[in-house]
Scaffold this motif. Structure first.
Motif, PDB file in Angstrom:
ATOM      1  N   ARG A  91       0.852  -1.197   0.000  1.00  0.00           N
ATOM      2  CA  ARG A  91       0.000   0.000   0.000  1.00  0.00           C
ATOM      3  C   ARG A  91       0.879   1.235   0.000  1.00  0.00           C
ATOM      4  NH1 ARG A  91      -3.626   0.755   4.889  1.00  0.00           N
ATOM      5  NH2 ARG A  91      -2.097  -0.485   5.979  1.00  0.00           N
ATOM      6  N   VAL A  92       0.361   2.307  -0.596  1.00  0.00           N
ATOM      7  CA  VAL A  92       1.103   3.568  -0.647  1.00  0.00           C
ATOM      8  C   VAL A  92       0.127   4.720  -0.452  1.00  0.00           C
ATOM      9  CG1 VAL A  92       2.506   5.093  -2.091  1.00  0.00           C
ATOM     10  CG2 VAL A  92       2.853   2.636  -2.201  1.00  0.00           C
ATOM     11  N   HIS A  93       0.489   5.643   0.425  1.00  0.00           N
ATOM     12  CA  HIS A  93      -0.234   6.907   0.578  1.00  0.00           C
ATOM     13  C   HIS A  93       0.784   8.018   0.379  1.00  0.00           C
ATOM     14  CE1 HIS A  93      -4.110   5.412   1.874  1.00  0.00           C
ATOM     15  NE2 HIS A  93      -3.477   4.557   2.670  1.00  0.00           N
ATOM     16  N   ALA A  94       0.758   8.649  -0.779  1.00  0.00           N
ATOM     17  CA  ALA A  94       1.722   9.704  -1.093  1.00  0.00           C
ATOM     18  C   ALA A  94       1.193  11.037  -0.606  1.00  0.00           C
ATOM     19  CB  ALA A  94       1.971   9.760  -2.589  1.00  0.00           C
ATOM     20  N   ASP A  95       2.113  11.923  -0.205  1.00  0.00           N
ATOM     21  CA  ASP A  95       1.751  13.282   0.160  1.00  0.00           C
ATOM     22  C   ASP A  95       1.671  14.074  -1.130  1.00  0.00           C
ATOM     23  OD1 ASP A  95       1.326  15.718   1.285  1.00  0.00           O
ATOM     24  OD2 ASP A  95       3.273  15.870   2.279  1.00  0.00           O
ATOM     25  N   LEU A  96       0.460  14.307  -1.600  1.00  0.00           N
ATOM     26  CA  LEU A  96       0.262  14.948  -2.895  1.00  0.00           C
ATOM     27  C   LEU A  96       0.633  16.429  -2.873  1.00  0.00           C
ATOM     28  CD1 LEU A  96      -3.105  13.232  -3.845  1.00  0.00           C
ATOM     29  CD2 LEU A  96      -0.796  12.563  -4.486  1.00  0.00           C
ATOM     30  N   LYS A  97       0.772  17.010  -1.699  1.00  0.00           N
ATOM     31  CA  LYS A  97       1.121  18.428  -1.601  1.00  0.00           C
ATOM     32  C   LYS A  97       2.626  18.655  -1.603  1.00  0.00           C
ATOM     33  CE  LYS A  97      -3.066  19.672   0.857  1.00  0.00           C
ATOM     34  NZ  LYS A  97      -3.639  20.215   2.095  1.00  0.00           N
ATOM     35  N   SER A  98       3.413  17.610  -1.413  1.00  0.00           N
ATOM     36  CA  SER A  98       4.866  17.773  -1.390  1.00  0.00           C
ATOM     37  C   SER A  98       5.383  17.964  -2.819  1.00  0.00           C
ATOM     38  CB  SER A  98       5.533  16.559  -0.750  1.00  0.00           C
ATOM     39  OG  SER A  98       5.360  15.434  -1.555  1.00  0.00           O
ATOM     40  N   PRO A  99       6.493  18.680  -2.977  1.00  0.00           N
ATOM     41  CA  PRO A  99       7.030  18.876  -4.321  1.00  0.00           C
ATOM     42  C   PRO A  99       7.479  17.539  -4.921  1.00  0.00           C
ATOM     43  CG  PRO A  99       8.544  19.717  -2.665  1.00  0.00           C
ATOM     44  CD  PRO A  99       7.296  19.324  -1.955  1.00  0.00           C
TER      45      PRO A  99
END
Length: 193
Positions: A79-87
């Motif tokens: 599973r992956v939850h990426a921080d979409l706000k990070s550059p």
């Protein structure tokens, strides 16, 4: 009166710390040659995952620290939850199943060092050799399931008269077992657990 104390305190601080504290903590750490080469060769986990389809779920990853082991140590991303706000989406949380020294732990857990520069993607043509590795059976030690009671406890037990006079009072020996433990106990029927 209070102004004099403040001035003395500020004079003492400026004498002890000639440069402001905020600038002292902003200094860059000493970067060694090993750290520079590591940062060129290895990447953060999310730098690699962001370039893969489906965020790399199902792919195998290893760290540069795990390469030195004789048996393969790697993670299978689940599973992956990426921080979409990070550059460049270089941060986030990933979960996976770890295989440590060729032994699969068998459960999903969070990958702790995902934001460190130490990850490598295992190419698909090498995945088969990692997955087909058969770990050698570890040497096990047999430990008895029951051991004789200490003398004082045996005396107290005989006073309670729970066991017959002809039997020696025994106590069950409990061992903490894990996936990497090498102790096994033999049951009265002869089977080893």
């Amino acid at each position: 009166m209070a102004h004099k104390i403040e001035r003395k305190l500020l004079a003492h601080i400026t004498k002890k710390y000639p440069q402001p504290l905020c600038e002292m903590f902003k200094t860059k750490p000493n970067i060694t040659l090993n750290m520079r080469t590591r940062n060129k060769e290895e990447k953060k986990l999310f730098q690699i995952l962001s370039q893969l389809p489906s965020w790399g779920v199902g792919r195998l990853f290893t760290t540069c620290d795990d390469i030195i082991h004789s048996a393969p140590t790697f993670w299978r991303i689940t599973r992956v939850h990426a921080d979409l706000k990070s550059p460049n989406m270089e941060y986030g949380i990933a979960w996976g199943i770890k295989t440590l020294n060729g032994r699969n732990e068998g459960y999903e857990k969070e990958i702790q060092d995902g934001n460190e520069n130490l990850w490598r993607l295992i190419p698909r043509h090498e995945e088969e050799s990692y997955l087909e590795y058969e770990p050698q059976s570890a040497e096990t030690h047999q430990v008895p399931l029951y051991v004789p009671m200490p003398p004082l406890m045996a005396m107290l037990e005989s006073q309670n008269d729970k066991c017959g006079e002809d039997q020696e009072p025994m106590i069950k020996l409990l061992i903490k077992r894990g996936i990497h433990a090498n102790q096994r106990q033999k049951l009265p029927d002869g089977s080893v657990i």
